[in-house]
Design an enzyme around this catalytic site. Structure first.
Site, PDB file in Angstrom:
ATOM      1  N   CYS A 122     -15.758 -25.555 -30.562  1.00 37.15           N
ATOM      2  CA  CYS A 122     -16.228 -26.708 -30.046  1.00 37.15           C
ATOM      3  C   CYS A 122     -16.539 -26.384 -28.459  1.00 37.15           C
ATOM      4  CB  CYS A 122     -15.531 -27.921 -30.141  1.00 37.15           C
ATOM      5  SG  CYS A 122     -15.065 -28.155 -31.940  1.00 37.15           S
ATOM      6  N   ASP A 146      -9.074 -30.024 -32.882  1.00 35.07           N
ATOM      7  CA  ASP A 146      -8.771 -30.975 -34.072  1.00 35.07           C
ATOM      8  C   ASP A 146      -8.865 -30.123 -35.170  1.00 35.07           C
ATOM      9  OD1 ASP A 146      -8.528 -32.770 -32.006  1.00 35.07           O
ATOM     10  OD2 ASP A 146      -9.645 -34.410 -33.115  1.00 35.07           O
ATOM     11  N   CYS A 165     -15.111 -30.611 -28.007  1.00 32.31           N
ATOM     12  CA  CYS A 165     -14.353 -31.049 -29.295  1.00 32.31           C
ATOM     13  C   CYS A 165     -13.813 -32.520 -28.766  1.00 32.31           C
ATOM     14  CB  CYS A 165     -12.945 -30.249 -29.253  1.00 32.31           C
ATOM     15  SG  CYS A 165     -12.023 -30.636 -30.771  1.00 32.31           S
ATOM     16  N   ASP A 166     -13.271 -33.425 -29.849  1.00 33.94           N
ATOM     17  CA  ASP A 166     -13.193 -34.739 -29.848  1.00 33.94           C
ATOM     18  C   ASP A 166     -12.748 -35.500 -28.723  1.00 33.94           C
ATOM     19  OD1 ASP A 166     -14.172 -34.114 -32.496  1.00 33.94           O
ATOM     20  OD2 ASP A 166     -12.711 -35.197 -33.385  1.00 33.94           O
ATOM     21  N   LYS A 167     -11.456 -34.902 -28.405  1.00 32.44           N
ATOM     22  CA  LYS A 167     -10.896 -35.822 -27.234  1.00 32.44           C
ATOM     23  C   LYS A 167     -11.219 -35.476 -25.849  1.00 32.44           C
ATOM     24  CE  LYS A 167      -8.693 -37.278 -30.805  1.00 32.44           C
ATOM     25  NZ  LYS A 167      -9.635 -36.394 -31.516  1.00 32.44           N
ATOM     26  N   CYS A 171     -18.305 -29.807 -34.438  1.00 31.78           N
ATOM     27  CA  CYS A 171     -18.439 -30.000 -35.843  1.00 31.78           C
ATOM     28  C   CYS A 171     -19.816 -30.865 -35.949  1.00 31.78           C
ATOM     29  CB  CYS A 171     -17.318 -30.870 -36.286  1.00 31.78           C
ATOM     30  SG  CYS A 171     -15.666 -29.836 -36.207  1.00 31.78           S
ATOM     31  N   GLU A 183      -4.826 -37.674 -37.178  1.00 28.09           N
ATOM     32  CA  GLU A 183      -5.648 -37.672 -37.947  1.00 28.09           C
ATOM     33  C   GLU A 183      -5.479 -37.416 -39.430  1.00 28.09           C
ATOM     34  OE1 GLU A 183      -9.188 -35.635 -36.787  1.00 28.09           O
ATOM     35  OE2 GLU A 183      -9.648 -37.055 -35.025  1.00 28.09           O
ATOM     36  N   SER A 225      -9.955 -38.455 -39.284  1.00 24.74           N
ATOM     37  CA  SER A 225     -11.207 -37.605 -38.730  1.00 24.74           C
ATOM     38  C   SER A 225     -12.384 -38.383 -38.856  1.00 24.74           C
ATOM     39  CB  SER A 225     -11.101 -36.048 -39.288  1.00 24.74           C
ATOM     40  OG  SER A 225     -12.315 -35.506 -39.264  1.00 24.74           O
TER      41      SER A 225
END
Length: 556
Positions: free
Chosen positions: A51, A83, A124-126, A196, A446, A472
């Site tokens: 990511c 993640d 990535c997500d965070k 993702c 998640e 997720s």
């Protein structure tokens, strides 16, 4: 002295700052560069996971843009937790906690060195909400640039993402996929760098922040490895200098109206439930009164138009080819679902950005307002005697409106996953996973491993799953997360026992267990939370400081 050195003059000017200048000379800066505005490039690059793997390349382009506009870029890094790699393990407890550390680290570097402006690169997500939390907190002229989505892989003649791999694990356990097919799938799903590819958490938040205006228009949906991303990064470097010159700051952008616009974009695109946590957290940093109930109010009046994974057919690259996030803005504006005069970092309003968006002829990724996938958005907020403060339900990818059944109670994710893999979850069950909330986990893991295993086992249409943990963005099915107050804080979820009848009802926005208040109180009289295995360190500190999921799971 450069008049734009509003902050950095404290460390670079006057004879008594000779020591600071000596340190800058040591890393190669000239007198002219020291006398220019100092722009922090907050990079979230890492070799651990795809990511953020390409962000060094983009950071170089951003720095070129800053220099071209007369600034001095200074790059620094934050932590990252992948993640996808940590999913289903103890390591996932670190994921949400990393959001706070990312925000804190950017704040500390910017304050510690009196930087004048910031560009945050995320993947990535965070890293995405963590970056914007820091920008909102600091309120310096700032831009967030998302690194972009990964290209889809190809498996058995179809596009696949990491979601398919996790579902493949469940299919393999159920005997519906061979081990060799699973190996082929895992080797095909992630072909290069990028976040993702579905409308999972990363793309959800990137969409939301472009609609909000803190990211440049046209930046979020451009894929990670598309050559056009380099030019976007270069222009972002110039843009932050423009924001510095015009003194445009995050709190002029991250307003109640802009946050509501972001929520509407999540609803229209069928985005991740994690957006609830992250937008509440950003609102807190910007000192804006956004509440969990606002998500249901906005989602209930916003149609679902985007046919995106995990509930739909398409991935982020398909949205880019269809017209990108700009096309989503166009639909939101056409339907009257956003505040049109909300300001962006470019100085344009969201209406001006939306009006200039283009739509690819014949595309069917973003449907017209006259033909929605669903008349309401993808996220609902439920309340009831199991969730007095609320919980989050995603209704994308299924049409179920009600489920009633006996509880199957698990005190951690691993036990629930083992039960799914062994085939012991029965039709009609309500899988309850507790002590996985912000405090109880700690870290609010998640549950993609569990939910994907349920899908892979072929029983997702006949069971429900509820938890004080989270999901997720790749999760779909009749799944409720963020139950608040959480079990570890003495919430009513702690009182549930195997066999208790639980009812989820979409129309009444309710989640209830067939127990009276007296029944729940009697069960809780002798209750004590399970002892945490984390007595010291970052996880223990987080557990002591974290707020309820209904308030964004922020530390204070």
């Amino acid at each position: 002295m450069n008049e734009l050195k509003r902050e950095s003059k404290r460390v670079t000017q006057r004879p008594d700052r000779a020591g600071s200048r000596a340190m800058f000379h040591a890393v190669g800066l000239t007198d002219a560069q020291i006398d220019s505005p100092l722009v922090g490039i907050a990079n979230t690059w890492t070799e651990i996971g795809p990511c953020n793997f390409h962000l060094r390349r983009l950071a170089e382009k951003v720095k070129q843009g800053v220099r071209a506009a007369g600034g001095t870029p200074l790059e620094f890094n934050t932590i990252v937790v992948s993640d996808g790699i940590s999913m289903g393990t103890e390591g996932m407890k670190a994921s949400l906690i990393s959001r706070e550390v990312i925000a804190d680290s950017i704040e500390l570097v910017a304050r510690g060195h009196s930087l004048d402006a910031l560009v945050a690169l995320s993947g990535c997500d965070k890293t995405i909400p963590g970056s914007v939390m820091a920008l909102s907190r600091l309120n310096l002229p700032s831009v967030m640039l998302y690194g972009g989505a990964i290209a889809p892989g190809r498996f058995q003649g179809r596009d696949v993402t990491i979601q398919d791999v996790f579902e493949g694990v469940g299919a393999h356990a159920a005997g519906r996929m061979t081990e060799q097919e699973l190996i082929q799938l895992e080797r095909s799903a992630c072909p290069a760098a990028g976040a993702c590819g579905g409308q999972f958490t990363a793309n959800t938040m990137a969409t939301a922040f472009e609609i909000m205006g803190i990211s440049p228009a046209g930046s979020a949906s451009t894929p990670a490895m598309d050559p056009r991303k380099d030019e976007i990064a270069f222009q972002t470097g110039k843009l932050v200098m423009q924001a510095l010159e015009n003194d445009i700051r995050p709190r002029q952008i991250v307003t109640k109206e802009a946050l509501e616009n972001a929520v509407a974009s999540v609803a229209m695109t069928g985005g991740s439930t994690n957006a609830v946590l992250h937008l509440l957290a950003v609102a807190r940093e910007a000192e804006v009164d956004l509440r969990i109930e606002d998500f249901d109010r906005i989602s209930s009046r916003t149609p679902l138009l985007c046919d995106l994974k995990p509930g739909g057919r398409y991935v982020a690259n398909d949205l880019f080819r269809a017209g990108g996030v700009g096309l989503v803005a166009k639909r939101l504006l056409e339907g009257g679902f956003i505040h049109p005069n909300a300001l962006s970092i470019t100085g344009q309003t969201i209406a001006e950005i939306a009006e200039s968006a283009s739509e690819t002829e014949g595309q069917d990724v973003v449907l017209p307002l006259s033909d929605p996938i669903k008349p309401t958005g993808g996220i609902l907020i439920l309340k009831g005697n199991l969730a007095p403060e609320g919980c989050v339900l995603k209704i994308v990818g299924h049409d179920r409106k009600r489920h009633e059944g006996p509880a199957r109670v698990f005190n951690n994710e691993e036990d629930a996953f083992a039960a799914v893999q062994s085939g012991s979850i029965q039709k009609g069950d309500v899988v309850v996973i507790r002590y996985e909330g912000p405090k109880g986990g700690p870290g609010m893991r998640e549950m993609l491993a569990v939910t994907a295993a349920v899908v892979g086992a072929g029983v997702s249409d006949e069971v429900a799953l509820i938890t004080d943990g989270r999901f997720s963005g790749a999760t779909y099915g009749f799944t409720v997360g963020h139950i608040a107050p959480e079990a570890a804080a003495g919430g009513p979820l702690a009182a549930v026992q195997d066999g208790d009848i639980i009812t989820l009802d979409v129309d009444s926005r309710s989640l209830n267990v067939q127990l009276t208040d007296d029944d729940i109180e009697a069960r809780m009289q002798n209750w004590n939370p399970p002892a945490s295995k984390y007595a010291t360190g970052a996880l223990a500190k987080y557990a002591r400081l974290v707020s309820s999921a209904s308030k964004g799971a922020v530390t204070s």
